[in-house]
Write a protein that holds these residues in place. Structure first.
Motif, PDB file in Angstrom:
ATOM      1  N   GLU A 115       0.830  -1.203   0.000  1.00 48.72           N
ATOM      2  CA  GLU A 115       0.000   0.000   0.000  1.00 48.72           C
ATOM      3  C   GLU A 115       0.869   1.258   0.000  1.00 48.72           C
ATOM      4  N   ILE A 116       0.390   2.284  -0.692  1.00 51.22           N
ATOM      5  CA  ILE A 116       1.102   3.565  -0.716  1.00 51.22           C
ATOM      6  C   ILE A 116       0.561   4.403   0.441  1.00 51.22           C
ATOM      7  N   VAL A 117       0.934   4.032   1.655  1.00 50.74           N
ATOM      8  CA  VAL A 117       0.488   4.720   2.871  1.00 50.74           C
ATOM      9  C   VAL A 117       1.683   4.904   3.795  1.00 50.74           C
ATOM     10  N   ASP A 118       1.557   5.858   4.724  1.00 46.86           N
ATOM     11  CA  ASP A 118       2.672   6.176   5.622  1.00 46.86           C
ATOM     12  C   ASP A 118       3.079   5.003   6.491  1.00 46.86           C
ATOM     13  N   ASP A 119       2.101   4.353   7.110  1.00 44.32           N
ATOM     14  CA  ASP A 119       2.406   3.285   8.071  1.00 44.32           C
ATOM     15  C   ASP A 119       2.355   1.916   7.413  1.00 44.32           C
ATOM     16  N   VAL A 120       2.967   1.802   6.242  1.00 40.23           N
ATOM     17  CA  VAL A 120       2.920   0.549   5.498  1.00 40.23           C
ATOM     18  C   VAL A 120       3.597  -0.565   6.300  1.00 40.23           C
ATOM     19  N   LYS A 121       2.961  -1.724   6.318  1.00 37.23           N
ATOM     20  CA  LYS A 121       3.495  -2.879   7.034  1.00 37.23           C
ATOM     21  C   LYS A 121       4.051  -3.862   5.998  1.00 37.23           C
ATOM     22  N   THR A 122       5.305  -3.693   5.671  1.00 37.07           N
ATOM     23  CA  THR A 122       5.908  -4.583   4.686  1.00 37.07           C
ATOM     24  C   THR A 122       7.409  -4.644   4.916  1.00 37.07           C
ATOM     25  N   ASN A 123       8.048  -5.657   4.372  1.00 31.12           N
ATOM     26  CA  ASN A 123       9.482  -5.849   4.507  1.00 31.12           C
ATOM     27  C   ASN A 123      10.248  -4.711   3.832  1.00 31.12           C
ATOM     28  N   GLU A 124      11.302  -4.216   4.487  1.00 32.45           N
ATOM     29  CA  GLU A 124      12.053  -3.088   3.921  1.00 32.45           C
ATOM     30  C   GLU A 124      12.689  -3.458   2.581  1.00 32.45           C
ATOM     31  N   ASP A 125      13.148  -4.691   2.431  1.00 29.59           N
ATOM     32  CA  ASP A 125      13.750  -5.082   1.154  1.00 29.59           C
ATOM     33  C   ASP A 125      12.750  -4.961   0.010  1.00 29.59           C
ATOM     34  N   LEU A 126      11.473  -5.277   0.265  1.00 28.49           N
ATOM     35  CA  LEU A 126      10.451  -5.124  -0.774  1.00 28.49           C
ATOM     36  C   LEU A 126      10.268  -3.653  -1.125  1.00 28.49           C
ATOM     37  N   ARG A 127      10.284  -2.802  -0.111  1.00 30.43           N
ATOM     38  CA  ARG A 127      10.171  -1.358  -0.357  1.00 30.43           C
ATOM     39  C   ARG A 127      11.358  -0.855  -1.174  1.00 30.43           C
ATOM     40  N   LEU A 128      12.569  -1.324  -0.851  1.00 26.85           N
ATOM     41  CA  LEU A 128      13.753  -0.869  -1.574  1.00 26.85           C
ATOM     42  C   LEU A 128      13.772  -1.393  -3.008  1.00 26.85           C
ATOM     43  N   MET A 567      16.757  -2.174  -6.136  1.00 24.97           N
ATOM     44  CA  MET A 567      15.929  -1.716  -7.250  1.00 24.97           C
ATOM     45  C   MET A 567      16.597  -1.983  -8.601  1.00 24.97           C
ATOM     46  N   ASP A 568      17.888  -1.664  -8.697  1.00 30.71           N
ATOM     47  CA  ASP A 568      18.583  -1.829  -9.977  1.00 30.71           C
ATOM     48  C   ASP A 568      19.693  -2.876  -9.910  1.00 30.71           C
ATOM     49  N   ASN A 569      19.671  -3.696  -8.844  1.00 29.80           N
ATOM     50  CA  ASN A 569      20.616  -4.802  -8.683  1.00 29.80           C
ATOM     51  C   ASN A 569      22.067  -4.330  -8.844  1.00 29.80           C
ATOM     52  N   CYS A 570      22.420  -3.394  -8.000  1.00 29.14           N
ATOM     53  CA  CYS A 570      23.762  -2.810  -8.027  1.00 29.14           C
ATOM     54  C   CYS A 570      24.420  -3.071  -6.665  1.00 29.14           C
ATOM     55  N   PRO A 571      25.667  -3.570  -6.613  1.00 27.74           N
ATOM     56  CA  PRO A 571      26.593  -3.829  -7.726  1.00 27.74           C
ATOM     57  C   PRO A 571      26.248  -5.115  -8.477  1.00 27.74           C
ATOM     58  N   ASP A 572      26.764  -5.212  -9.701  1.00 25.48           N
ATOM     59  CA  ASP A 572      26.498  -6.377 -10.532  1.00 25.48           C
ATOM     60  C   ASP A 572      27.779  -6.752 -11.284  1.00 25.48           C
ATOM     61  N   VAL A 573      27.792  -7.927 -11.873  1.00 25.76           N
ATOM     62  CA  VAL A 573      28.947  -8.345 -12.662  1.00 25.76           C
ATOM     63  C   VAL A 573      29.005  -7.526 -13.946  1.00 25.76           C
ATOM     64  N   VAL A 574      30.197  -7.433 -14.548  1.00 25.16           N
ATOM     65  CA  VAL A 574      30.356  -6.776 -15.844  1.00 25.16           C
ATOM     66  C   VAL A 574      30.930  -7.800 -16.813  1.00 25.16           C
ATOM     67  N   ASP A 575      30.839  -7.496 -18.096  1.00 27.46           N
ATOM     68  CA  ASP A 575      31.280  -8.502 -19.064  1.00 27.46           C
ATOM     69  C   ASP A 575      32.804  -8.531 -19.174  1.00 27.46           C
ATOM     70  N   GLU A 576      33.303  -9.622 -19.721  1.00 30.29           N
ATOM     71  CA  GLU A 576      34.749  -9.857 -19.810  1.00 30.29           C
ATOM     72  C   GLU A 576      35.459  -8.757 -20.601  1.00 30.29           C
ATOM     73  N   GLY A 577      34.778  -8.226 -21.620  1.00 32.41           N
ATOM     74  CA  GLY A 577      35.398  -7.188 -22.437  1.00 32.41           C
ATOM     75  C   GLY A 577      35.755  -5.956 -21.623  1.00 32.41           C
ATOM     76  N   GLN A 578      34.861  -5.542 -20.708  1.00 35.36           N
ATOM     77  CA  GLN A 578      35.144  -4.393 -19.857  1.00 35.36           C
ATOM     78  C   GLN A 578      36.332  -4.672 -18.942  1.00 35.36           C
ATOM     79  N   LEU A 579      36.370  -5.883 -18.381  1.00 36.95           N
ATOM     80  CA  LEU A 579      37.477  -6.233 -17.492  1.00 36.95           C
ATOM     81  C   LEU A 579      38.806  -6.237 -18.240  1.00 36.95           C
ATOM     82  N   GLU A 580      38.802  -6.758 -19.452  1.00 40.46           N
ATOM     83  CA  GLU A 580      40.039  -6.781 -20.242  1.00 40.46           C
ATOM     84  C   GLU A 580      40.537  -5.369 -20.522  1.00 40.46           C
ATOM     85  N   GLU A 581      39.615  -4.460 -20.852  1.00 37.87           N
ATOM     86  CA  GLU A 581      40.007  -3.074 -21.106  1.00 37.87           C
ATOM     87  C   GLU A 581      40.669  -2.452 -19.878  1.00 37.87           C
TER      88      GLU A 581
END
Length: 593
Positions: A115-128, A567-581
């Motif tokens: 619910e979009i309410v002030d006193d929402v009763k939900t897990n913080e990870d779900l909110r994030l 929300m955006d799954n950060c940090p995340d892996v990067v591809d091999e090409g970036q690592l090689e550079e």
């Protein structure tokens, strides 16, 4: 087509009766009463009740039948005064409603996961994970606007006092003698790394050498530390530095800033100058270098009274250089045995104390939990020494001095929270001064700077820098509000000889000093003014003013306690090409999704 709004959802009132208005926003709640549809339309400014009736517009009424929670819509209609019995006193727009003659549905919405309410009763990870929804909640929008107001007050204050706002780099040298750095590999300089700044410390000192005189910046800082409620990997500082200044100048400027923020953001007045307390006094009075002075319960040292007690816990502790310390809890002498047993267990389990001793100073008797081992005369002396009134409770801990002060400080806060002794309507600020310059690390067998290597020693303690480094006081200070450290700083070393002595005390030789700090030391060779500064934690100030329990409640897109943005799954892996550079090869088993 977008209906261009004429008003926000928190703006219309009885004075607008009869006017045509256009509102845009999100569907907050929907009610269908006998063919008439009522919608509370929400934006960041508030809510307005809008009404769809076939008598006002048949087409808009038919379209409104589709509306559900979080649909984004625009409406046009006539402002009508509500009947007295239908006025909603809980809404700023509660005296009116908008009778809709035109409806545009801009976008539909799935059912939100909470619910979009002030006193929402939900897990913080779900909110994030769904932070874009969490930020729609009115409390979160109030927090973001409060933070914005702090930015505005800060900039207005410093510009008024002739400070220059200067940006410093985010890509800098790795800074030793602090927390772990976040490292950034350089593609064009293989094998070399930038570091994200833990603070702009060296840059702002160089700005003083450059003649900028007065600098401030609202700046992001980064520390790769273990997280908790009031710590984030990236955080925002109000960073300040001044030339030709002493502690009094810093105190005055910091007090003016906090007065401006509290008055402009919260409508609260605080008196200046703020009280001051040395580090030693804070530890011996409250057991912490960030004391909450909104309530009393100062410490009382019973060590000399019980030095020769037959109770071994007392006498042995004092003989071994420890302390027997306590404080008075007003009006709690009537607490029962069961309550005190539970408190003793909490003291042991949550604070780590070996045991809790108490004295109940009641009208009918003075009762000590260790009366079998401590004489009535000694107990009476302890009561008298504590200043306890009839009906008060005295809580006592015994142990190694440094440990027992900290444990008693934690117990003091526990008691104040348990019995609602903290006046949350007040803002109590104070300066804690005269910190130790250095602290000894037994594991490493060396001294570390308690603040940073450029903090100036106290002039009266210069002769101890080589002979007794642990006794040298720093010209350092913290600003504390309501039991939280909100800022800290120091007068800096600007004399090359003193800086060399400081490096020597830290076990940093000339070559290492030049390698790590050469650019700053070179700058000092060309004329450095006396200078000092302070950095205030903007996130923490916002958290305290919002009454939030966590920094995550006042940061738009925070990380969780694993330093992950869900929300955006950060940090995340990067591809091999970036690592090689970047000329990076991962160790086996790392970097897997």
């Amino acid at each position: 087509m977008t209906l261009i709004r004429t008003h926000t959802c928190g703006e219309l009132n009885r004075d607008n009766t009869g006017e045509t208005a256009i509102l845009n926003g999100w569907v907050d709640t929907r009610r269908d009463l006998g063919g008439v549809i009522f919608i509370d339309l929400r934006d960041r400014y508030g809510k307005t009740q809008v009404v769809f009736s076939p008598q006002d517009d048949k087409q808009a009424h038919q379209l409104a039948d589709q509306l559900r929670s979080e649909y984004v819509i625009g409406v046009e209609g006539k402002v009508k005064e509500r009947d007295p019995e239908n006025v909603n006193p809980n809404m700023s727009t509660g005296q009116i409603e908008l009778r809709v003659t035109s409806l545009q549905i801009y976008s539909k919405a799935d059912t939100p996961p909470f619910e979009i309410v002030d006193d929402v009763k939900t897990n913080e990870d779900l909110r994030l994970k769904h932070r874009y929804l969490d930020l729609r909640r009115p409390v979160m929008q109030r927090n973001m606007l409060l933070r914005s107001a702090i930015y505005r007050q800060t900039r207005d204050y410093f510009h008024k006092h002739d400070f220059a706002e200067v940006e410093t780099p985010f890509l800098m040298r790795s800074t030793p003698e602090g927390a772990r750095d976040y490292l950034v590999p350089s593609r064009v300089n293989p094998g070399k790394f930038y570091a994200l700044p833990q603070s702009p410390q060296t840059y702002k000192q160089i700005l003083m050498v450059s003649g900028m005189d007065r600098y401030f910046q609202i700046v992001k800082c980064f520390r790769d530390e273990d997280l908790r409620a009031d710590r984030q990997p990236e955080f925002t500082q109000i960073d300040v530095e001044m030339s030709f200044v002493d502690e009094e100048g810093i105190y005055s400027m910091g007090e003016g800033l906090m007065q401006s923020i509290l008055s402009g953001v919260m409508g609260a007045d605080v008196e200046a100058p703020f009280p001051r307390m040395t580090y030693e006094e804070a530890m011996k009075t409250y057991g912490t270098d960030k004391p909450d002075t909104r309530f009393d319960m100062k410490f009382v040292d019973f060590s000399e009274i019980v030095r020769f007690s037959e109770f071994r816990v007392f006498s042995k502790t004092v003989a071994e250089g420890g302390a027997v310390i306590g404080f008075v809890v007003p009006g709690k002498g009537d607490l029962g045995r069961g309550v005190l047993d539970r408190l003793t267990k909490r003291t042991r389990d949550e604070i780590g104390a070996g045991g809790l001793i108490y004295i109940k100073n009641n009208e009918e008797e003075v009762y000590s939990s260790v009366s079998k081992f401590v004489s009535d005369e000694m107990t009476a002396d302890m009561v008298s020494h504590s200043g306890a009134d009839k009906g008060d409770l005295i809580l006592i801990l015994a142990g190694p001095t440094k440990t027992v002060y900290k444990q008693l400080g934690d117990l003091r806060l526990m008691i104040a929270e348990e019995y609602d002794m903290i006046d949350t309507s007040r803002y109590r600020l104070l300066w804690v001064t005269d910190f130790p310059l250095l602290e000894y690390d037994e594991e490493d067998g060396r001294y570390y700077a308690m603040h940073h290597p450029f903090t100036s020693p106290h002039q009266d303690d210069m002769d101890k820098l080589e002979s007794d480094p642990s006794k040298v006081r720093a010209r350092a200070y913290d600003l504390v509000m309501n039991g939280s450290e909100i800022g800290g700083g120091s007068i800096r070393i600007h004399n090359s000889e003193v800086q060399s002595r400081m490096f020597k005390a830290l076990g940093i030789g000339p070559e290492e000093a030049q390698q790590k700090f050469g650019f700053l030391l070179d700058a000092f060779r060309y004329g450095a003014p006396p200078h000092g500064g302070i950095a205030l934690g903007l996130d923490r100030v916002a958290m305290l003013l919002a009454g939030a329990k966590s920094l995550r409640e006042v940061i738009a897109f925070p990380k969780n306690q694993r330093a992950v943005s869900l929300m955006d799954n950060c940090p995340d892996v990067v591809d091999e090409g970036q690592l090689e550079e970047l000329h990076i090869r991962l160790a086996p088993g790392t970097g897997d999704r």
